[in-house]
Design a protein around this motif. Sequence first.
Motif, PDB file in Angstrom:
ATOM      1  N   ASP A 519      -4.675 -18.231 -13.134  1.00  0.00           N
ATOM      2  CA  ASP A 519      -3.281 -18.349 -12.698  1.00  0.00           C
ATOM      3  C   ASP A 519      -2.478 -17.266 -13.390  1.00  0.00           C
ATOM      4  O   ASP A 519      -2.246 -17.326 -14.598  1.00  0.00           O
ATOM      5  N   GLU A 520      -2.082 -16.240 -12.644  1.00  0.00           N
ATOM      6  CA  GLU A 520      -1.386 -15.134 -13.279  1.00  0.00           C
ATOM      7  C   GLU A 520      -0.371 -14.506 -12.327  1.00  0.00           C
ATOM      8  O   GLU A 520      -0.617 -14.387 -11.126  1.00  0.00           O
ATOM      9  N   PRO A 521       0.785 -14.084 -12.844  1.00  0.00           N
ATOM     10  CA  PRO A 521       1.832 -13.485 -12.010  1.00  0.00           C
ATOM     11  C   PRO A 521       1.634 -11.981 -11.846  1.00  0.00           C
ATOM     12  O   PRO A 521       2.421 -11.171 -12.321  1.00  0.00           O
ATOM     13  N   THR A 522       0.562 -11.572 -11.178  1.00  0.00           N
ATOM     14  CA  THR A 522       0.299 -10.154 -10.934  1.00  0.00           C
ATOM     15  C   THR A 522       0.268  -9.911  -9.436  1.00  0.00           C
ATOM     16  O   THR A 522       0.043 -10.830  -8.642  1.00  0.00           O
ATOM     17  N   ALA A 523       0.454  -8.652  -9.045  1.00  0.00           N
ATOM     18  CA  ALA A 523       0.377  -8.310  -7.628  1.00  0.00           C
ATOM     19  C   ALA A 523      -0.984  -8.682  -7.067  1.00  0.00           C
ATOM     20  O   ALA A 523      -1.100  -9.192  -5.943  1.00  0.00           O
ATOM     21  N   ALA A 524      -2.035  -8.439  -7.839  1.00  0.00           N
ATOM     22  CA  ALA A 524      -3.390  -8.729  -7.367  1.00  0.00           C
ATOM     23  C   ALA A 524      -3.538 -10.185  -6.961  1.00  0.00           C
ATOM     24  O   ALA A 524      -4.190 -10.495  -5.953  1.00  0.00           O
ATOM     25  N   TRP A 525      -2.939 -11.071  -7.722  1.00  0.00           N
ATOM     26  CA  TRP A 525      -3.093 -12.505  -7.425  1.00  0.00           C
ATOM     27  C   TRP A 525      -2.044 -12.991  -6.412  1.00  0.00           C
ATOM     28  O   TRP A 525      -2.365 -13.715  -5.476  1.00  0.00           O
ATOM     29  N   PRO A 555       8.429  -5.306  -5.353  1.00  0.00           N
ATOM     30  CA  PRO A 555       9.031  -4.908  -4.075  1.00  0.00           C
ATOM     31  C   PRO A 555       8.443  -3.632  -3.488  1.00  0.00           C
ATOM     32  O   PRO A 555       8.765  -3.267  -2.362  1.00  0.00           O
ATOM     33  N   TYR A 556       7.584  -2.934  -4.248  1.00  0.00           N
ATOM     34  CA  TYR A 556       7.048  -1.654  -3.776  1.00  0.00           C
ATOM     35  C   TYR A 556       5.743  -1.798  -2.987  1.00  0.00           C
ATOM     36  O   TYR A 556       5.393  -0.926  -2.192  1.00  0.00           O
ATOM     37  N   ALA A 557       5.017  -2.875  -3.228  1.00  0.00           N
ATOM     38  CA  ALA A 557       3.658  -2.984  -2.691  1.00  0.00           C
ATOM     39  C   ALA A 557       3.623  -2.936  -1.171  1.00  0.00           C
ATOM     40  O   ALA A 557       2.716  -2.334  -0.576  1.00  0.00           O
ATOM     41  N   ALA A 558       4.597  -3.571  -0.520  1.00  0.00           N
ATOM     42  CA  ALA A 558       4.587  -3.628   0.943  1.00  0.00           C
ATOM     43  C   ALA A 558       4.625  -2.235   1.560  1.00  0.00           C
ATOM     44  O   ALA A 558       3.945  -1.961   2.556  1.00  0.00           O
ATOM     45  N   SER A 559       5.416  -1.331   1.001  1.00  0.00           N
ATOM     46  CA  SER A 559       5.536   0.024   1.553  1.00  0.00           C
ATOM     47  C   SER A 559       4.191   0.743   1.547  1.00  0.00           C
ATOM     48  O   SER A 559       3.850   1.453   2.494  1.00  0.00           O
ATOM     49  N   TYR A 560       3.411   0.555   0.480  1.00  0.00           N
ATOM     50  CA  TYR A 560       2.103   1.212   0.405  1.00  0.00           C
ATOM     51  C   TYR A 560       1.083   0.529   1.301  1.00  0.00           C
ATOM     52  O   TYR A 560       0.243   1.187   1.928  1.00  0.00           O
ATOM     53  N   LEU A 561       1.130  -0.802   1.382  1.00  0.00           N
ATOM     54  CA  LEU A 561       0.203  -1.520   2.253  1.00  0.00           C
ATOM     55  C   LEU A 561       0.453  -1.193   3.724  1.00  0.00           C
ATOM     56  O   LEU A 561      -0.483  -1.057   4.518  1.00  0.00           O
ATOM     57  N   LEU A 562       1.728  -1.072   4.090  1.00  0.00           N
ATOM     58  CA  LEU A 562       2.079  -0.773   5.488  1.00  0.00           C
ATOM     59  C   LEU A 562       1.846   0.685   5.841  1.00  0.00           C
ATOM     60  O   LEU A 562       1.818   1.041   7.027  1.00  0.00           O
ATOM     61  N   GLY A 563       1.691   1.542   4.842  1.00  0.00           N
ATOM     62  CA  GLY A 563       1.523   2.958   5.121  1.00  0.00           C
ATOM     63  C   GLY A 563       2.833   3.695   5.237  1.00  0.00           C
ATOM     64  O   GLY A 563       2.861   4.863   5.647  1.00  0.00           O
ATOM     65  N   GLU A 564       3.948   3.034   4.901  1.00  0.00           N
ATOM     66  CA  GLU A 564       5.251   3.716   4.908  1.00  0.00           C
ATOM     67  C   GLU A 564       5.270   4.834   3.869  1.00  0.00           C
ATOM     68  O   GLU A 564       5.857   5.896   4.097  1.00  0.00           O
ATOM     69  N   LYS A 565       4.642   4.564   2.740  1.00  0.00           N
ATOM     70  CA  LYS A 565       4.564   5.562   1.685  1.00  0.00           C
ATOM     71  C   LYS A 565       3.108   5.951   1.473  1.00  0.00           C
ATOM     72  O   LYS A 565       2.213   5.107   1.527  1.00  0.00           O
ATOM     73  N   LYS A 566       2.894   7.248   1.230  1.00  0.00           N
ATOM     74  CA  LYS A 566       1.546   7.732   1.003  1.00  0.00           C
ATOM     75  C   LYS A 566       1.097   7.419  -0.424  1.00  0.00           C
ATOM     76  O   LYS A 566       1.885   7.469  -1.361  1.00  0.00           O
ATOM     77  N   LEU A 567      -0.173   7.119  -0.551  1.00  0.00           N
ATOM     78  CA  LEU A 567      -0.727   6.897  -1.883  1.00  0.00           C
ATOM     79  C   LEU A 567      -0.853   8.241  -2.594  1.00  0.00           C
ATOM     80  O   LEU A 567      -1.222   9.241  -1.975  1.00  0.00           O
ATOM     81  N   ALA A 585      -1.851   0.729  -7.363  1.00  0.00           N
ATOM     82  CA  ALA A 585      -3.173   0.211  -7.715  1.00  0.00           C
ATOM     83  C   ALA A 585      -3.589  -0.919  -6.774  1.00  0.00           C
ATOM     84  O   ALA A 585      -4.748  -0.987  -6.339  1.00  0.00           O
ATOM     85  N   TYR A 586      -2.645  -1.804  -6.445  1.00  0.00           N
ATOM     86  CA  TYR A 586      -2.989  -2.912  -5.550  1.00  0.00           C
ATOM     87  C   TYR A 586      -3.333  -2.401  -4.155  1.00  0.00           C
ATOM     88  O   TYR A 586      -4.291  -2.872  -3.528  1.00  0.00           O
ATOM     89  N   ALA A 587      -2.562  -1.430  -3.663  1.00  0.00           N
ATOM     90  CA  ALA A 587      -2.836  -0.903  -2.323  1.00  0.00           C
ATOM     91  C   ALA A 587      -4.200  -0.227  -2.258  1.00  0.00           C
ATOM     92  O   ALA A 587      -4.925  -0.352  -1.268  1.00  0.00           O
TER      93      ALA A 587
END
Length: 651
Positions: A519-525, A555-567, A585-587
Amino acid sequence: MAGMANEEILRKLKELVPAFDLESFVTKTQKYLSCEDLTEAEYYPVAKFSDEDEDFIWMACEELWKRLVPDRPPVEFVAEQVDNLMEEMVKAGQNERWKELYRRSREALDLICRHTMEETLSGCRLRRDFYEKLSKTTFYDFEGLLDNLMRNMIGHEEYERVIDVAGVLGEGLGDDIFLDFKAEALFGIGKKEEGERLSQEIINRNPDNPWYLLRAGGYYTIYDEKDLSRAKDCYLKALAVAQRHMGKPDGKEALRTAYMKLIYISYETGDPDGAERYERLLKALEAKKVGRNDPCPCGSGKKYKKCCGRDVAPEPISPSPDRRLMERDLLALKQTIEGKNFGSVEEMNKYIREMNQGGKVPHWVPETPLEQAQSLIYEALETEGKKRLELAEQALKISPDCADAYVLLAEEKVDSPDEALKLYQSGVEAGERALGRKVLEEEVGHFWGMVETRPYMRARLGLAQCLWALGRWDEAVSHFRELLRLNPNDNQGIRYLLAMTLLEMGKIDDLEELLGQYDEPTAAWLFTKALVTYVKQGDTAEARKLLREALEHNPYAASYLLGEKKLPRVLPERIGFGDKDEAVAYAVEFGPGWHQTEGAIDWLASVTGRRRGTWQGREKSAGIPEVFLKAFESEDRKGRPKKQTGDGQAE
């Protein structure tokens, strides 16, 4: 000592200190806070003892003090109780027993307050002499412990308790860090004006410290109704201070935090242009180098040296020592205490504490061929280039059971996963020979806590990563699971690799079970839990709730997952708690799983109100993923998010 009767202790003491008298001893305890001080001043000068008996005198006096004057114990006894509670807190945290951790935290705080504070006619005051003696006697970082206890109380909304304790500590020590906790607690109970006054007094006393301004800005976004205008004002002032003091040890981190806060505020207040500007500045700050004559990345059109780089002092670069070298110190400590007949764990801890306070740094003396080989590996970790490989190969000539030698060669010598696979496999076999069947069977669940098991664990992790890179995912998963079985505390960050792999394999039930184990408050989980809920339930209220919680965390993860921002081409070496690096890192790690899960990306776009961009997938034949090497190259996962404390250090 604890098992001896008073008469036995007295008889032995009188042999060593003929003038020892029990009645006068009790009277003498009133003059001292510490049993060590008492014995050194009153008894050692008149004692007749050998080196073997020296420790007995102060240990006997301490035991008698505890028994005969229980209402006024020596500082060593209080320190021992604090250390024991701290050990219980550490165990509770490792095993994710959060209620027990909170209960132990309360006990520790009550214990400290009971002995370091006293009621007077004018109110509660700090017994500063006892406090300072206690802080030097405890084995653990005492100030760090109190800092964590204050945070824990605030996290559980015990604001009144924090106001009382932090107020006494802050005023008694003249310490603004504690007073700032009091200011936060005042915000927490709705006494905003009082909290503002105290916070401003602290800021005025510390004009060159941006962290108090950053914390003050946070109070306006966390407590009561948000006041984004006041928060932004604090962050802008913090930014100005941080820019003036870039040369300080945590100057860059303060500037980075200020940019992140202003990015958040800009988005919250509907100012995307401002957010983009601060993002460019943040990117420039984290870039390897911006030339002084290059255009400033803020977009002003000026040269960097005439704009944002005007007050930026050059930052010296020094490589961090390999964390594996810490194990040499642990082996030295283990070697030092072997053969000592300690009556209890408390007695052993006291011995270690005394040794540390005396500045006696133990040195590890390798004895067996395997230890001699391991010593060469530690030497190799302190060197670079060809010498590094020569030492690893020399270690194998001394002992072919040196698993870390194979690990080092796999890290440094080969160019493909196939070659690395063979070396890691040899390392696993060497580790199994070195540990033996008894350890492999009887110490399950306690691996990594034993320093001797770590080379084997490193080799097995490397083997699993190579299998993953070669597309042999079932075999990799088998090794990941076995590593977690051997070490459920997961000091190596295996759970992230396993979760990522299970998602890409579509094993959602197995993934759900794994997510429930930690149980951890990380983006991965948080993001992965939301995705699993979507797969199992569809677009339900619960799935959306979990996704919104994940988005609030990062709040940043969605942009990378959607491809709005390049890795980025270069992946982050370390990531923060809820920052852009964590999103990247999560993306990289979990993005492929999102994109191959039917409907997942469209659902993410729908909930966030954003549009899909062009996703950058990673090639599976490119060798061991770079993010593995960056995020898991040390035993304590570099990529694990860490909150920033009030002084800019990671928790």
